[in-house]
Design a protein around this motif. Structure first.
Motif, PDB file in Angstrom:
ATOM      1  N   PRO A 146       8.617  -3.560  19.554  1.00  0.00           N
ATOM      2  CA  PRO A 146       8.565  -3.589  18.088  1.00  0.00           C
ATOM      3  C   PRO A 146       7.730  -4.760  17.588  1.00  0.00           C
ATOM      4  O   PRO A 146       7.862  -5.890  18.054  1.00  0.00           O
ATOM      5  N   CYS A 147       6.860  -4.464  16.630  1.00  0.00           N
ATOM      6  CA  CYS A 147       5.992  -5.466  16.015  1.00  0.00           C
ATOM      7  C   CYS A 147       6.075  -5.333  14.502  1.00  0.00           C
ATOM      8  O   CYS A 147       6.374  -4.253  13.979  1.00  0.00           O
ATOM      9  N   VAL A 148       5.797  -6.422  13.812  1.00  0.00           N
ATOM     10  CA  VAL A 148       5.661  -6.367  12.355  1.00  0.00           C
ATOM     11  C   VAL A 148       4.211  -6.611  11.993  1.00  0.00           C
ATOM     12  O   VAL A 148       3.480  -7.309  12.702  1.00  0.00           O
ATOM     13  N   ILE A 149       3.789  -6.012  10.901  1.00  0.00           N
ATOM     14  CA  ILE A 149       2.447  -6.218  10.373  1.00  0.00           C
ATOM     15  C   ILE A 149       2.580  -6.307   8.858  1.00  0.00           C
ATOM     16  O   ILE A 149       3.303  -5.516   8.247  1.00  0.00           O
ATOM     17  N   VAL A 150       1.921  -7.289   8.247  1.00  0.00           N
ATOM     18  CA  VAL A 150       2.192  -7.570   6.845  1.00  0.00           C
ATOM     19  C   VAL A 150       0.913  -7.848   6.073  1.00  0.00           C
ATOM     20  O   VAL A 150       0.017  -8.543   6.554  1.00  0.00           O
ATOM     21  N   LEU A 203       9.710  -9.458   0.471  1.00  0.00           N
ATOM     22  CA  LEU A 203       9.254  -8.555   1.527  1.00  0.00           C
ATOM     23  C   LEU A 203       9.645  -7.121   1.188  1.00  0.00           C
ATOM     24  O   LEU A 203      10.782  -6.847   0.821  1.00  0.00           O
ATOM     25  N   ARG A 204       8.674  -6.196   1.331  1.00  0.00           N
ATOM     26  CA  ARG A 204       8.923  -4.773   1.036  1.00  0.00           C
ATOM     27  C   ARG A 204       8.408  -3.924   2.188  1.00  0.00           C
ATOM     28  O   ARG A 204       7.240  -4.035   2.569  1.00  0.00           O
ATOM     29  N   TYR A 205       9.300  -3.089   2.702  1.00  0.00           N
ATOM     30  CA  TYR A 205       8.904  -2.190   3.799  1.00  0.00           C
ATOM     31  C   TYR A 205       7.950  -1.128   3.276  1.00  0.00           C
ATOM     32  O   TYR A 205       8.127  -0.575   2.189  1.00  0.00           O
ATOM     33  N   PHE A 206       6.923  -0.811   4.077  1.00  0.00           N
ATOM     34  CA  PHE A 206       5.925   0.191   3.695  1.00  0.00           C
ATOM     35  C   PHE A 206       6.008   1.446   4.560  1.00  0.00           C
ATOM     36  O   PHE A 206       6.256   2.535   4.074  1.00  0.00           O
ATOM     37  N   ASN A 207       5.781   1.294   5.852  1.00  0.00           N
ATOM     38  CA  ASN A 207       5.709   2.459   6.733  1.00  0.00           C
ATOM     39  C   ASN A 207       5.698   1.961   8.172  1.00  0.00           C
ATOM     40  O   ASN A 207       5.627   0.764   8.421  1.00  0.00           O
ATOM     41  N   GLY A 220       5.329  -1.834   9.078  1.00  0.00           N
ATOM     42  CA  GLY A 220       4.448  -2.384   8.059  1.00  0.00           C
ATOM     43  C   GLY A 220       5.198  -2.865   6.820  1.00  0.00           C
ATOM     44  O   GLY A 220       6.110  -2.192   6.338  1.00  0.00           O
ATOM     45  N   PHE A 221       4.793  -4.019   6.303  1.00  0.00           N
ATOM     46  CA  PHE A 221       5.425  -4.616   5.127  1.00  0.00           C
ATOM     47  C   PHE A 221       4.363  -5.166   4.169  1.00  0.00           C
ATOM     48  O   PHE A 221       3.245  -5.498   4.575  1.00  0.00           O
ATOM     49  N   PRO A 253      -9.867   0.805   9.814  1.00  0.00           N
ATOM     50  CA  PRO A 253      -9.897   2.149   9.222  1.00  0.00           C
ATOM     51  C   PRO A 253      -8.519   2.575   8.742  1.00  0.00           C
ATOM     52  O   PRO A 253      -7.491   2.025   9.158  1.00  0.00           O
ATOM     53  N   SER A 254      -8.505   3.577   7.891  1.00  0.00           N
ATOM     54  CA  SER A 254      -7.240   4.062   7.337  1.00  0.00           C
ATOM     55  C   SER A 254      -6.372   4.754   8.379  1.00  0.00           C
ATOM     56  O   SER A 254      -5.207   5.044   8.113  1.00  0.00           O
ATOM     57  N   ALA A 255      -6.933   5.034   9.558  1.00  0.00           N
ATOM     58  CA  ALA A 255      -6.118   5.604  10.631  1.00  0.00           C
ATOM     59  C   ALA A 255      -5.117   4.589  11.170  1.00  0.00           C
ATOM     60  O   ALA A 255      -4.143   4.965  11.815  1.00  0.00           O
ATOM     61  N   SER A 256      -5.344   3.309  10.905  1.00  0.00           N
ATOM     62  CA  SER A 256      -4.410   2.265  11.350  1.00  0.00           C
ATOM     63  C   SER A 256      -3.506   1.864  10.197  1.00  0.00           C
ATOM     64  O   SER A 256      -3.874   1.963   9.027  1.00  0.00           O
ATOM     65  N   ILE A 257      -2.314   1.372  10.513  1.00  0.00           N
ATOM     66  CA  ILE A 257      -1.388   0.980   9.450  1.00  0.00           C
ATOM     67  C   ILE A 257      -1.915  -0.227   8.688  1.00  0.00           C
ATOM     68  O   ILE A 257      -1.633  -0.389   7.495  1.00  0.00           O
ATOM     69  N   SER A 258      -2.719  -1.059   9.327  1.00  0.00           N
ATOM     70  CA  SER A 258      -3.332  -2.176   8.620  1.00  0.00           C
ATOM     71  C   SER A 258      -4.247  -1.671   7.506  1.00  0.00           C
ATOM     72  O   SER A 258      -4.177  -2.136   6.365  1.00  0.00           O
ATOM     73  N   GLY A 259      -5.098  -0.699   7.839  1.00  0.00           N
ATOM     74  CA  GLY A 259      -5.970  -0.116   6.829  1.00  0.00           C
ATOM     75  C   GLY A 259      -5.189   0.570   5.731  1.00  0.00           C
ATOM     76  O   GLY A 259      -5.570   0.524   4.547  1.00  0.00           O
ATOM     77  N   GLN A 260      -4.079   1.199   6.093  1.00  0.00           N
ATOM     78  CA  GLN A 260      -3.252   1.886   5.096  1.00  0.00           C
ATOM     79  C   GLN A 260      -2.605   0.894   4.144  1.00  0.00           C
ATOM     80  O   GLN A 260      -2.531   1.141   2.930  1.00  0.00           O
ATOM     81  N   LEU A 261      -2.125  -0.227   4.664  1.00  0.00           N
ATOM     82  CA  LEU A 261      -1.539  -1.264   3.814  1.00  0.00           C
ATOM     83  C   LEU A 261      -2.569  -1.757   2.787  1.00  0.00           C
ATOM     84  O   LEU A 261      -2.268  -1.873   1.593  1.00  0.00           O
ATOM     85  N   ILE A 262      -3.754  -2.065   3.261  1.00  0.00           N
ATOM     86  CA  ILE A 262      -4.804  -2.599   2.390  1.00  0.00           C
ATOM     87  C   ILE A 262      -5.195  -1.576   1.332  1.00  0.00           C
ATOM     88  O   ILE A 262      -5.260  -1.879   0.135  1.00  0.00           O
ATOM     89  N   GLN A 263      -5.448  -0.343   1.757  1.00  0.00           N
ATOM     90  CA  GLN A 263      -5.880   0.677   0.803  1.00  0.00           C
ATOM     91  C   GLN A 263      -4.805   0.997  -0.214  1.00  0.00           C
ATOM     92  O   GLN A 263      -5.095   1.179  -1.408  1.00  0.00           O
ATOM     93  N   HIS A 264      -3.558   1.042   0.231  1.00  0.00           N
ATOM     94  CA  HIS A 264      -2.455   1.341  -0.699  1.00  0.00           C
ATOM     95  C   HIS A 264      -2.354   0.267  -1.766  1.00  0.00           C
ATOM     96  O   HIS A 264      -2.182   0.586  -2.963  1.00  0.00           O
TER      97      HIS A 264
END
Length: 270
Positions: A146-150, A203-207, A220-221, A253-264
């Motif tokens: 398990p990892c966190v990404i924020v 802190l807010r959970y995203f996905n 993701g947070f 890219p948006s295929a990664s949760i990092s990209g999804q966090l930023i784009q959201h």
């Protein structure tokens, strides 16, 4: 499209295969599904099966991961080999997750051939997806880390960092492994403090996302900036900056949760 299942069917006329050779994924360049290869193709091309695991069902067809012999020849006009990164963003999320599961199961079996307690050979329990040691009853399940990404934000600014292992000039969100005894929230605060020297709150959970490099589950947070100045941990982070939401550097890219966090986040304030 993919249905997880541990027990293979008793018999089936067709099957779909995710195939690896020497640790690299084989993709069919002529197929829109890329990493799904039919059983008929496998037989036609005369490859040698070394290891096999049942994955589940893709649609109604049983799906397996295979490792083939390192000496098997591939038609360069049809097939290419590469890491899972080669299909990231090229196939849909479920197919990427399937390929990731396939890779992790092969690695898991390879790394648990023998019991870590008594040294005796382990056997596979297909019903439970476990490796078992009969002499001392040790059970090993596929490993997930398990990892966190924020994404840390300050109004319309996003805190992005360039890891020492990133190709230039890619910037991404901060991430780290959860240690024994920590909650995800504990890890977020610790990792951000260690990597860039600032404090966070709200802190807010995203996905979440399965990330098979090699076996992470990314949680993701979002978090708000709470204080401090950026001081990078130069062992891991070579640069970190606040970026305006409309002046971002190269991001994942948006295929990664990092990209999804930023784009959201950008879409929520634009």
């Amino acid at each position: 499209m993919f249905r997880l299942h541990n027990a293979p069917p008793a018999n089936s006329d067709t099957e779909l295969l995710v195939i690896f050779q020497g640790g690299q994924l084989i993709s069919d360049m002529r197929s829109h599904a890329a990493c799904l290869i039919t059983g008929e193709q496998f037989v036609r091309d005369g490859w040698t099966e070394r290891r096999r695991h049942f994955l589940g069902y893709w649609g109604n067809e049983p799906c397996y991961v295979l490792e083939i012999d390192a000496g098997d020849q591939l038609d360069p006009l049809q097939y290419q080999k590469g890491s899972l990164y080669h299909i990231l963003g090229r196939v849909d999320e479920q197919l990427f997750a399937l390929a990731g599961r396939a890779s992790q199961l092969l690695d898991w079996e390879r790394d648990h051939q023998f019991c870590g307690r008594c040294g005796q050979p382990m056997t596979i329990d297909l019903q439970e997806r476990a490796m078992r040691c009969s002499p001392c009853a040790v059970i090993n399940y596929p490993r997930i880390s398990p990892c966190v990404i924020v994404l840390v934000t300050r109004g319309d600014e996003l805190l992005l960092a360039r890891n020492a292992n990133f190709p230039q000039p890619l910037y991404s969100t901060l991430a780290g492994f959860i240690e024994a005894g920590e909650t995800a929230e504990d890890t977020l605060r610790r990792e951000v403090r260690e990597e860039v020297g600032i404090e966070i709150d709200n802190l807010r959970y995203f996905n979440s996302q399965s990330w098979p490099f090699p076996s992470q589950l990314m949680l993701g947070f979002f978090a708000d900036y709470a204080g401090g100045d950026i001081e990078c941990d130069t062992h891991e982070i070579v640069d970190a900056q606040w970026f305006k939401h409309n002046e971002l550097p190269m991001i994942p890219p948006s295929a990664s949760i990092s990209g999804q966090l930023i784009q959201h986040y950008v879409q929520s304030i634009s």
